[in-house]
Design a protein around this motif. Sequence first.
Motif, PDB file in Angstrom:
ATOM      1  N   GLU A 148       0.809  -1.208   0.000  1.00 31.79           N
ATOM      2  CA  GLU A 148       0.000   0.000   0.000  1.00 31.79           C
ATOM      3  C   GLU A 148       0.848   1.266   0.000  1.00 31.79           C
ATOM      4  OE1 GLU A 148      -2.788  -0.172   3.162  1.00 31.79           O
ATOM      5  OE2 GLU A 148      -4.043  -1.689   2.180  1.00 31.79           O
ATOM      6  N   ASN A 149       2.122   1.169   0.366  1.00 28.08           N
ATOM      7  CA  ASN A 149       3.035   2.319   0.342  1.00 28.08           C
ATOM      8  C   ASN A 149       4.299   1.950  -0.424  1.00 28.08           C
ATOM      9  OD1 ASN A 149       1.691   2.575   3.453  1.00 28.08           O
ATOM     10  ND2 ASN A 149       1.616   4.392   2.150  1.00 28.08           N
ATOM     11  N   PRO A 150       4.214   1.910  -1.745  1.00 24.56           N
ATOM     12  CA  PRO A 150       5.360   1.490  -2.546  1.00 24.56           C
ATOM     13  C   PRO A 150       6.359   2.631  -2.759  1.00 24.56           C
ATOM     14  CG  PRO A 150       3.539   2.005  -3.975  1.00 24.56           C
ATOM     15  CD  PRO A 150       3.034   2.197  -2.566  1.00 24.56           C
ATOM     16  N   TYR A 151       7.557   2.257  -3.209  1.00 19.59           N
ATOM     17  CA  TYR A 151       8.515   3.243  -3.702  1.00 19.59           C
ATOM     18  C   TYR A 151       8.106   3.656  -5.113  1.00 19.59           C
ATOM     19  CZ  TYR A 151      11.715   2.141   0.138  1.00 19.59           C
ATOM     20  OH  TYR A 151      12.287   1.972   1.376  1.00 19.59           O
ATOM     21  N   GLN A 155       6.944  -2.154  -8.461  1.00 20.18           N
ATOM     22  CA  GLN A 155       5.757  -2.889  -8.876  1.00 20.18           C
ATOM     23  C   GLN A 155       4.836  -3.158  -7.693  1.00 20.18           C
ATOM     24  OE1 GLN A 155       6.211  -6.815 -10.696  1.00 20.18           O
ATOM     25  NE2 GLN A 155       4.122  -7.293 -10.080  1.00 20.18           N
ATOM     26  N   THR A 156       3.561  -2.869  -7.897  1.00 19.17           N
ATOM     27  CA  THR A 156       2.527  -3.277  -6.957  1.00 19.17           C
ATOM     28  C   THR A 156       1.593  -4.242  -7.687  1.00 19.17           C
ATOM     29  OG1 THR A 156       1.012  -1.488  -7.546  1.00 19.17           O
ATOM     30  CG2 THR A 156       2.617  -1.030  -5.812  1.00 19.17           C
ATOM     31  N   VAL A 157       0.879  -5.043  -6.936  1.00 20.93           N
ATOM     32  CA  VAL A 157      -0.114  -5.952  -7.511  1.00 20.93           C
ATOM     33  C   VAL A 157      -1.494  -5.454  -7.110  1.00 20.93           C
ATOM     34  CG1 VAL A 157      -1.004  -8.299  -7.594  1.00 20.93           C
ATOM     35  CG2 VAL A 157       1.463  -7.916  -7.467  1.00 20.93           C
ATOM     36  N   VAL A 158      -2.342  -5.203  -8.113  1.00 25.70           N
ATOM     37  CA  VAL A 158      -3.705  -4.731  -7.869  1.00 25.70           C
ATOM     38  C   VAL A 158      -4.675  -5.854  -8.245  1.00 25.70           C
ATOM     39  CG1 VAL A 158      -5.444  -2.992  -8.396  1.00 25.70           C
ATOM     40  CG2 VAL A 158      -3.029  -2.357  -8.364  1.00 25.70           C
ATOM     41  N   TRP A 159      -5.474  -6.283  -7.268  1.00 18.39           N
ATOM     42  CA  TRP A 159      -6.508  -7.285  -7.506  1.00 18.39           C
ATOM     43  C   TRP A 159      -7.846  -6.575  -7.661  1.00 18.39           C
ATOM     44  CZ3 TRP A 159      -5.786 -12.243  -8.660  1.00 18.39           C
ATOM     45  CH2 TRP A 159      -4.579 -12.849  -8.303  1.00 18.39           C
ATOM     46  N   VAL A 160      -8.516  -6.814  -8.798  1.00 17.94           N
ATOM     47  CA  VAL A 160      -9.846  -6.252  -9.043  1.00 17.94           C
ATOM     48  C   VAL A 160     -10.837  -7.410  -9.048  1.00 17.94           C
ATOM     49  CG1 VAL A 160     -11.296  -4.941 -10.614  1.00 17.94           C
ATOM     50  CG2 VAL A 160      -8.872  -4.362 -10.385  1.00 17.94           C
ATOM     51  N   LEU A 216       4.261   6.390 -10.974  1.00 18.27           N
ATOM     52  CA  LEU A 216       5.207   7.226 -11.723  1.00 18.27           C
ATOM     53  C   LEU A 216       5.574   8.502 -10.990  1.00 18.27           C
ATOM     54  CD1 LEU A 216       3.547   6.873 -15.254  1.00 18.27           C
ATOM     55  CD2 LEU A 216       5.339   5.452 -14.230  1.00 18.27           C
ATOM     56  N   LYS A 217       4.886   8.771  -9.885  1.00 16.64           N
ATOM     57  CA  LYS A 217       5.155   9.977  -9.096  1.00 16.64           C
ATOM     58  C   LYS A 217       5.288   9.588  -7.625  1.00 16.64           C
ATOM     59  CE  LYS A 217       2.507  13.118 -12.093  1.00 16.64           C
ATOM     60  NZ  LYS A 217       1.369  14.074 -12.132  1.00 16.64           N
ATOM     61  N   SER A 218       6.040  10.377  -6.898  1.00 17.34           N
ATOM     62  CA  SER A 218       6.149  10.169  -5.448  1.00 17.34           C
ATOM     63  C   SER A 218       5.218  11.138  -4.732  1.00 17.34           C
ATOM     64  CB  SER A 218       7.595  10.375  -4.988  1.00 17.34           C
ATOM     65  OG  SER A 218       8.039  11.686  -5.297  1.00 17.34           O
ATOM     66  N   GLY A 219       5.040  10.903  -3.429  1.00 13.26           N
ATOM     67  CA  GLY A 219       4.131  11.734  -2.651  1.00 13.26           C
ATOM     68  C   GLY A 219       2.744  11.125  -2.580  1.00 13.26           C
ATOM     69  N   LYS A 220       1.754  11.938  -2.271  1.00  9.23           N
ATOM     70  CA  LYS A 220       0.385  11.437  -2.105  1.00  9.23           C
ATOM     71  C   LYS A 220      -0.340  11.461  -3.456  1.00  9.23           C
ATOM     72  CE  LYS A 220      -1.636  12.031   1.751  1.00  9.23           C
ATOM     73  NZ  LYS A 220      -2.298  12.576   2.967  1.00  9.23           N
ATOM     74  N   ILE A 221      -0.759  10.292  -3.917  1.00 11.22           N
ATOM     75  CA  ILE A 221      -1.541  10.169  -5.152  1.00 11.22           C
ATOM     76  C   ILE A 221      -2.692   9.211  -4.898  1.00 11.22           C
ATOM     77  CG2 ILE A 221       0.452  10.627  -6.648  1.00 11.22           C
ATOM     78  CD1 ILE A 221       0.591   7.635  -7.244  1.00 11.22           C
ATOM     79  N   ASN A 222      -3.664   9.203  -5.803  1.00  7.37           N
ATOM     80  CA  ASN A 222      -4.789   8.281  -5.686  1.00  7.37           C
ATOM     81  C   ASN A 222      -4.401   6.903  -6.201  1.00  7.37           C
ATOM     82  OD1 ASN A 222      -6.666  10.054  -4.555  1.00  7.37           O
ATOM     83  ND2 ASN A 222      -7.269  10.847  -6.568  1.00  7.37           N
ATOM     84  N   GLU A 274       0.507   6.897  -0.160  1.00  4.39           N
ATOM     85  CA  GLU A 274       1.768   7.631  -0.082  1.00  4.39           C
ATOM     86  C   GLU A 274       2.847   6.837  -0.807  1.00  4.39           C
ATOM     87  OE1 GLU A 274       3.773  11.045   0.839  1.00  4.39           O
ATOM     88  OE2 GLU A 274       1.718  10.627   1.520  1.00  4.39           O
ATOM     89  N   VAL A 275       3.415   7.430  -1.863  1.00  2.00           N
ATOM     90  CA  VAL A 275       4.482   6.792  -2.636  1.00  2.00           C
ATOM     91  C   VAL A 275       5.821   7.334  -2.149  1.00  2.00           C
ATOM     92  CG1 VAL A 275       5.441   6.422  -4.929  1.00  2.00           C
ATOM     93  CG2 VAL A 275       2.961   6.523  -4.614  1.00  2.00           C
ATOM     94  N   ILE A 276       6.717   6.418  -1.772  1.00  2.00           N
ATOM     95  CA  ILE A 276       8.015   6.804  -1.201  1.00  2.00           C
ATOM     96  C   ILE A 276       8.949   7.246  -2.323  1.00  2.00           C
ATOM     97  CG2 ILE A 276       9.939   6.028   0.230  1.00  2.00           C
ATOM     98  CD1 ILE A 276       8.075   3.814   1.288  1.00  2.00           C
TER      99      ILE A 276
END
Length: 578
Positions: A148-151, A155-160, A216-222, A274-276
Motif C-alpha cells: 500500500e506504500n510502494p517506492y 511494482q505493486t499488484v492490484v486485484w480487481v 510514476l510519481k512520489s508523494g500522495k496520489i490516488n 503515499e508513494v516513497i
Amino acid sequence: MKIFKFLLCYLFACCLAFSAQADEINVSLDKSVITEADTVNLTISYSGDSDENPDLSALQNDFQIVSNMASKRINYVNGNFSQVKSWTIGLKPLKHGKITIKPITLGSVSSNYVDVDVKEVTDVAFVPDSRENSNSPYFQIEQSISPENPYIQQQTVVWVTLYDSLGLQDGSLSVSDDTLKNWSVTPISSKPIVKTDFINGKKMNVVKYAFAAFPLKSGKINSPQFVFDGFYIKSVGFNLPNFNDTFISFGIDFQNSLGQRIPVRMKTKIKPIEVIPVPDKFTGTWLPLTDLTIEAKWSPNTKFQTGEALTRNVTVQAFGLQDEMFPNLSFPNIEGFKQYPEKPEISSSFNNGQIVTTAKYNIVYIPSTSGKFSFPKQEIEWFNVNSGKFQKTAIPSETISIAANPNIPDKQETSVAVPQRVSESVSSVNKNEHISSNTAAVQRSFNFTEYKMYVWFVFALILLLLFLKLFTFNNKHDNYRSAVISSIRKKNYTEARRFLILWASSKFNNPHIQNLNDIAEIAHNPDFSAQLNVLNQILYSDAPIVLNTSEFLTIYKKIDKQNRKSIKNKEILPNLYN
C-alpha cells in the motif's frame, strides 16, 4: 363542372383544417433513470406549419448532444389533415443527480418540462428494475493493492474483484484517464480467475483480475481506478423451452434475443496512498527490485585465438521492473580487441505475480594479438524493496588466454642476415635435397606407369566432386544474392542483414563473417562500406535515417559481379582481424 367545384371546396376545407390546428410542441424521454455514462434519447414532437428547427440551447449546460435525427409525417384523421415533425436527440449527461430539462422552443411555442435521474457510477451497479433492486447489490466491484506504500516505480499488484449475481453477458475492464497520469498499468494475466460463491445467501459469480501497477510519481496520489462497462439480459415475461442446447451451434440464443439488454457500469473506489521517493543523495539509475541476476558466458565452440570472433553472452534478469524502465547497459572496451556490441533483446514475463524483464546482450570481440587478457568486474547497483537497502550484482572479472592463430601469418616477422659459411652449408644441403628429390621423381614415374588406371580413376572422381561443389556454390550464391535484393526492396532490413552475411560468406569463401562491419572490411570498397554503415544505423540506432534503396542495390550489384581475386582479400582471414 360540378366535379371541379367539389375539388375546390375540398381543397379549401383542407386548408381551413390545417390553419385551424394550433401549433404545439411536446418533449419526452425514452428513460427516466440512467447512469452518468449512459445516453438518453429526447424526442421533440411539433405539430404546426413552421419550417424552423427547435432551439436546443437549453440542453447545453447539462448534456452533450451525441446525435440528432429528424422526421416528418402527415396524418388525415376524421377528415382533418395534420403534419407532425419530430426530432430524436441523443443526450449524454455532464453531471449526475436529478436534471430538469427546460422547455424547448420552436417559433412562438414552448414545450413541457421533463426530468431525468442520472445515477453516479460507483462500485455498486444500478439495476433499473425495482424488484431486482429490492435486494441489491446485484453487481459490485472491489480492488486491493499491495504494497500500500510502494517506492516510486516499484511494482505493486492490484486485484480487481467483480461480483455478479444476474449473469453478465459481456463486459470490459479499463483504466480511468486520471489513473494513467500517475500509474503505468499492465495486466498480469490475459484471463481472469472465475469461481462461484454464496454471499449473504445469494449465489454469486466471483471474477478476479490481476494487474501490475507502477507509480510514476512520489508523494500522495490516488490509487489506480478501474472502470467496468458491460450488460446483462433481462428475461422476457414468459418462459421458453430451453432450446439453447439444440440451437447454440447455429448461433441462436432465443432467451437473449427476446430479452432486454440492461447496461452495467461500475468503477472501483479510490483512496490516497503515499508513494516513497528515491532516497536522498542517490544519483545512479533507480532500480527498485526484489532481485537482480546476471549470467555471463562465452558462446559454445568458441576458439580463443587471434582473428577468431569471440561472442560473450550476458543475460540480466530484473524482478519487478517493466521492460521500458530497463536501463541502458554499456560494456567497457578491452585493449587488444575489436568490439561489436549488438542491440539487446529485451522481453518480459510473469513469475508468481511478478513481472520479470530479461535483457540478453551479445558482445562480439575479435582479438588482434595473442596473450592473456582481463575482462574487468562490472557492477549494477539496485534497490532491494524488501530489505530497503541498496545492493550490487556484478559480472565477475575474467581472464582469458588468446593463442596465436596458425592460419594468420605473423606480420612482425623480420628478415635475418645469414653468415656466408652458413649460407654455403645451406646451399650444399639444398643441392643434396635436389638430387634426392630427382631420384624420388623417377621412382614415382615408375609407379605411375604401373598403376595409371587407378590414378586416372581417382583423378576423374576428384574432378567430378570439384564440379559438383562449384555448381552447389554458384547455386547458393545466386539464391543469397536474390534474397538480399528482395529484402532490401521490401525494406525488411533485418532479413537483408542475414542474407548479406550468408552472401558474403559464400562470395569471399569466409565462414568467419558475422556482421556488416566484417563485410565492409573484406569488400574493401568505400561506397559499399558507407551503404553498410547506413544499414547498421537503421538496425541499431534510433536516428531517423532512410536508406536509398536504388543507390544501395546499384553498388551491391557491382560488388557482386567483381571477381573474388580482384578484391583485396589475399589473406586467409579478412583485414578486420588485423
